[in-house]
Design an enzyme around this catalytic site. Sequence first.
Site, PDB file in Angstrom:
ATOM      1  N   SER A   1      15.046  21.900 -15.651  1.00 47.17           N
ATOM      2  CA  SER A   1      13.885  22.690 -16.023  1.00 47.17           C
ATOM      3  C   SER A   1      14.354  24.006 -16.622  1.00 47.17           C
ATOM      4  O   SER A   1      15.385  24.541 -16.225  1.00 47.17           O
ATOM      5  CB  SER A   1      13.037  22.958 -14.785  1.00 47.17           C
ATOM      6  OG  SER A   1      12.255  24.121 -14.966  1.00 47.17           O
TER       7      SER A   1
ATOM      8  N   GLU B   1       9.909   8.638 -16.744  1.00 49.11           N
ATOM      9  CA  GLU B   1       8.578   9.222 -16.979  1.00 49.11           C
ATOM     10  C   GLU B   1       8.111   8.965 -18.414  1.00 49.11           C
ATOM     11  O   GLU B   1       6.955   8.599 -18.655  1.00 49.11           O
ATOM     12  CB  GLU B   1       8.601  10.733 -16.726  1.00 49.11           C
ATOM     13  CG  GLU B   1       8.686  11.110 -15.261  1.00 49.11           C
ATOM     14  CD  GLU B   1       8.874  12.612 -15.094  1.00 49.11           C
ATOM     15  OE1 GLU B   1       7.921  13.272 -14.676  1.00 49.11           O
ATOM     16  OE2 GLU B   1       9.958  13.139 -15.400  1.00 49.11           O
TER      17      GLU B   1
ATOM     18  N   HIS C   1       0.826  -1.219   0.000  1.00 45.45           N
ATOM     19  CA  HIS C   1       0.000   0.000   0.000  1.00 45.45           C
ATOM     20  C   HIS C   1       0.855   1.262   0.000  1.00 45.45           C
ATOM     21  O   HIS C   1       0.434   2.300   0.525  1.00 45.45           O
ATOM     22  CB  HIS C   1      -0.957   0.027   1.205  1.00 45.45           C
ATOM     23  CG  HIS C   1      -1.695  -1.259   1.408  1.00 45.45           C
ATOM     24  ND1 HIS C   1      -2.906  -1.533   0.811  1.00 45.45           N
ATOM     25  CD2 HIS C   1      -1.358  -2.369   2.123  1.00 45.45           C
ATOM     26  CE1 HIS C   1      -3.301  -2.746   1.168  1.00 45.45           C
ATOM     27  NE2 HIS C   1      -2.376  -3.290   1.948  1.00 45.45           N
TER      28      HIS C   1
ATOM     29  N   LYS D   1      15.905  22.064 -10.411  1.00 51.15           N
ATOM     30  CA  LYS D   1      15.278  20.792 -10.759  1.00 51.15           C
ATOM     31  C   LYS D   1      16.185  19.798 -11.465  1.00 51.15           C
ATOM     32  O   LYS D   1      17.054  20.167 -12.249  1.00 51.15           O
ATOM     33  CB  LYS D   1      14.080  21.059 -11.681  1.00 51.15           C
ATOM     34  CG  LYS D   1      12.968  21.837 -11.011  1.00 51.15           C
ATOM     35  CD  LYS D   1      11.986  20.923 -10.371  1.00 51.15           C
ATOM     36  CE  LYS D   1      11.038  20.420 -11.428  1.00 51.15           C
ATOM     37  NZ  LYS D   1       9.880  19.802 -10.808  1.00 51.15           N
TER      38      LYS D   1
END
Length: 462
Positions: free
Chosen positions: A283, A296, A162, A289
């Site tokens: 970024s 992804e 979980h 970043k």
Amino acid sequence: MTQSHASQYTWAGRFSEPMSDLVKRYTASVGFDRRMWRQDIRGSLAHAKMLAGQGIISARDLADIERGMAQVKDEIEAGRFEWSLDLEDVHLNIEKRLTALVGDAGKRLHTGRSRNDQVATDIRLYLRDAIDDILALLKQFQGNLLDLAEREAATPLPGFTHLQVAQPVTFGHHLLAWFEMTCRDAERYTDCRRRTNRLPLGAAALAGTTYPIDRESVAADLGFDGVCENSLDAVSDRDFAIEFCAASAVLMMHVSRMSEELVLWMNPRFGFVKIADSFCTGSSIMPQKKNPDVPELARGKTGRVYGHLIALLTLMKGQPLAYNKDNQEDKEPLFDAVDTVGDTLRIFAEMMAGITARPENMRDALRQGFATATDLADYLTRKGLPFRDAHEAVGLAVRRAEELGVDLPQLSLAELQGFSPLVADDVFSVLTVEGSLASRNHVGGTAPEQVRAAIGRARRRI
Ligand code: ARG
């Protein structure tokens, strides 16, 4: 006025009006099926050899065809070949050029053959090669994965259920779960290859041919395991392409799960791994970043492979026997699935070599998650307490530790004895992460000793 357009189109003998440009563009496939040119030439040469062997064309014709095809191949390789939309697809483009080069022999090549069995053969040859490439890439990925697992065979990592800390596992053990997933993926591709590797040639348009052909010799020549047994089935079904996309969809689902974990692990809140900078991007606006773009994107690309599977299933479901032009639509989804899986595996193989664990963060997470609570319950059970009672006692202990802001092993002996009189001072050995890991010492378990043995077995499997 009736006029034949045979000069323009191979099949135009019975047509009285030329094809509109729109229809020409709509029906042409050369823009994408030309990627099968090698397979097309290979199939044609095997067919011609068989025709000559059976005395259907002359030895001279065969020699002309072989000479012409060698030149066609050179032209394509050198980028000098002129692909023409007027010639619809890869098959007619190559045949037309061959005929321009060697004359009548080129026109005899299509004896006893149809584009229907020709294209089915080309796709199977293409897919068989693609599967072999993918299997090799999978092996590379698995090799690098096992190297990483070996380095991290004893590194404690919180195992989740979980997405909450559950019990300690080793990082190596976690990576071996990925390994198992990809082993089944490889099996699926190998299985699909078996059914792909059958020869459709000889089926001709749909019913077979009147010439005394020898299909087995063509099959052997092209490295097929055998011939398609039924001509109608041979030219029409694309189930092997569907199976490939199904295997690819499952593989990408696995890759997507791994990606999801990598994205989480790279988040500073987890901070479990570092991925080499070359697999991340920055970024354009936020200087701080470092984004896990590669995992992804892999997660995102999974969707398009699922899409290709659905496209092919839908393409097939409404088709009566035998060949229908619908089947021309099989190629783009299939090719894109091949490209997507190939690129993804190539980059994942490399990325595995560039992953480093951050054991201190893994250990912090273990501490905060009371990861050894089950070990304490098992300890009490071994001392005679029914498991359900042990579960309850440990639940109370966890609540107490949480109040105090400490982990279970930091509670004092007296405090622990307050939850059960069965607790003795040997309890601390089971409350440590190392003790917890070492005690799961059976095949398939997370004890470092077992992980190392599993890696040894895994290396022999690939
Ligand atoms: N380009 C076609 C395909 O991809 C080749 C077969 C065409 N056959 C035909 N009779 N029109 O399926």
